[in-house]
Design an enzyme around this catalytic site. Sequence first.
Site, PDB file in Angstrom:
ATOM      1  N   THR A   1       0.950  -1.112  -0.082  1.00  0.00           N
ATOM      2  CA  THR A   1       0.173  -0.180  -0.016  1.00  0.00           C
ATOM      3  C   THR A   1       0.803   1.164   0.111  1.00  0.00           C
ATOM      4  OG1 THR A   1      -0.181   0.170   2.267  1.00  0.00           O
ATOM      5  CG2 THR A   1      -1.753  -1.315   1.332  1.00  0.00           C
TER       6      THR A   1
ATOM      7  N   ILE B   1       5.384   4.842   1.178  1.00  0.00           N
ATOM      8  CA  ILE B   1       5.042   3.147   0.894  1.00  0.00           C
ATOM      9  C   ILE B   1       4.780   2.487   2.392  1.00  0.00           C
ATOM     10  CG2 ILE B   1       5.776   0.991   0.306  1.00  0.00           C
ATOM     11  CD1 ILE B   1       7.401   2.341  -1.885  1.00  0.00           C
ATOM     12  N   GLU B   2       3.735   1.898   2.393  1.00  0.00           N
ATOM     13  CA  GLU B   2       3.321   1.135   3.805  1.00  0.00           C
ATOM     14  C   GLU B   2       3.205  -0.333   3.425  1.00  0.00           C
ATOM     15  OE1 GLU B   2       3.571   1.996   6.934  1.00  0.00           O
ATOM     16  OE2 GLU B   2       3.520   4.003   6.815  1.00  0.00           O
ATOM     17  N   ASN B   3       4.174  -1.411   3.417  1.00  0.00           N
ATOM     18  CA  ASN B   3       4.085  -2.575   2.962  1.00  0.00           C
ATOM     19  C   ASN B   3       3.007  -3.228   4.534  1.00  0.00           C
ATOM     20  OD1 ASN B   3       5.397  -2.293   0.581  1.00  0.00           O
ATOM     21  ND2 ASN B   3       7.314  -2.732   1.437  1.00  0.00           N
TER      22      ASN B   3
END
Length: 599
Positions: A237, A313-315
Amino acid sequence: MKNLRKSLLLPIIGFISIQASAQDFLPPTLLWEGKSKSLIADPTDPWVTPGELTGLTESPSYEETMAWLEKLSESSPYIAINSIGVSEQGRAIQLVMVSKDQDFTAQELSTSKKPLILFQAGIHAGEIDGKDAGMMLLRDINVGEKLELLDYANLLFIPILNVDGHERKSEYGRVNQRGPKVMGWRTNANNLNLNRDYTKLETAGIKAIAQVINNYDPDLYVDIHVTDGADYQYDITYGFVETGGYSPEISSWLAEKFKPEVDQALKDQGHIPGPLLFAANGQDFTEGNIAFSFSPRFSHTYGDIRHLPAILIENHSLKPFEQRVLGTYIFLEQMIKSVGNHFEELQEAIASDRDQSMETVVVKFGFRDTPADSVEFLGVKSELVKSEITGNKYVDWKGEPTTQIVPSILMDKPVSSVPVPKAYWIPVEWTEVIQKMETHGIEMEVLEEPKELNLEYSTVNDFKMVSRPYEGLMRFQSFDLKKAYKKITLQPGSVRIKTDQALGELVVILLEPESVDSFFQWGYFNTILSQTEYMETYVMEPMIQELLSKDPELKKRFDEKMESEEDFAASPRQIYRWFYEQTPYIDQKWKVIPIGREW
């Protein structure tokens, strides 16, 4: 013996022995077999990364990381490594520069006809996916089959930004995250969160980033994290300021040119890209997803106010480390292609946002009156379970995919705006604030001799502080202000900061007290709240009698105040205070925020 006896009185702190790892308590994971698994190098490959040698279950230490990158750099004409700062514990913060044209100076990279992309990992050091993905990508560019990527863009890569937090590593670093086995710590050695520091510049890491942005002038800035929180199907995400920001043309470019291509590349390799996700109720998405309006203390919103395209970015923390790293690799690879293919349009968007007029600046956003349209959400089944221990209900994730329709709650409504003056003045004695403005790259004029000016100032009336420090500083919970002109003589070394400059919006955000990220609200002017001179009652009483007898207007205002304000009339302390404030003996600088506005 005395010290020994004292030590025996100290409490003995121990921990409950847990035989299983915290990983064993995480919700069940969804089966994943993405095409991107083919990117993992064979263990016999001479350039296999330390992470790949473990099957992407572990991530290398600071020393192992830099040793591997130094070896890669020594073997390649396209890579150079430079220190951009030193951490609080004395570790070098390293910048990897990648250029097919072998442009390795700030001057060369900032003026190159190719776009320049800056991406960083480990600002929260346990969230380290970007480091391993970046190492794999650089390997494939330099000794694999992807050298053509450097025809699209030049690269700046910070493998570990929070180097001290990275080395505070253990198997107990992030209990809510599925790997790597050993993880670093979220904050730095001073327990400060680097991704809350972009405006106040307290940490070595973010000071270094500010200098890199100023010196190299990148065209895109990407900050790689891993989430906390709820479960869902999306593994990669990411987001940027789409609405409610300061760079609308950049936002449009990211939404229309960049995002569709990156999303498709991720889908083609078996990943599920999604937007930044924040559950409205704090636990699941039944009540919708909130698109927060982040203030510029965060990386991507700091980029937005500087008119620097920036992405967060937020994995997804509940996806395996391998899956997250490979998704990050695909993102970075397509990022390079998309920026290169659409660079002309990106340059036009940046120029347009930098040239926009600025009569007022929004200093606070709030939620819209009604939610935006509902959206399809790729969720994971869950149920609320009552705890047998606490009686509280908690979410139990089932590890089964489901599709939901949920409200999209946007926080992009302007709540508070301020008019923009011609310039601001900061007295020389507020050296720390001046230095921070310089570090941001803000232009200023420095006085060389004393100068008398008539400027507008804000004075704090009632205020309330927070009950505990935030990021080590005491901020305001509430306050109200009044504005008035004051004549002041500024000493040499004081500065004039015009608002008609490239970083004009940032100037306003830092200096206007209503801004949630102003130096005032961060607490850098808290000393103005202390009163240091007083008047005794034995002086006040005869002085009040004379004032009332000789100043009819003053007596009228006093009588009206006594009649209209019961609390005031019943408080001798407030009465004395009011009269003291009518005299020239009151401290003329007390509660006056020392930032003058020139209109």
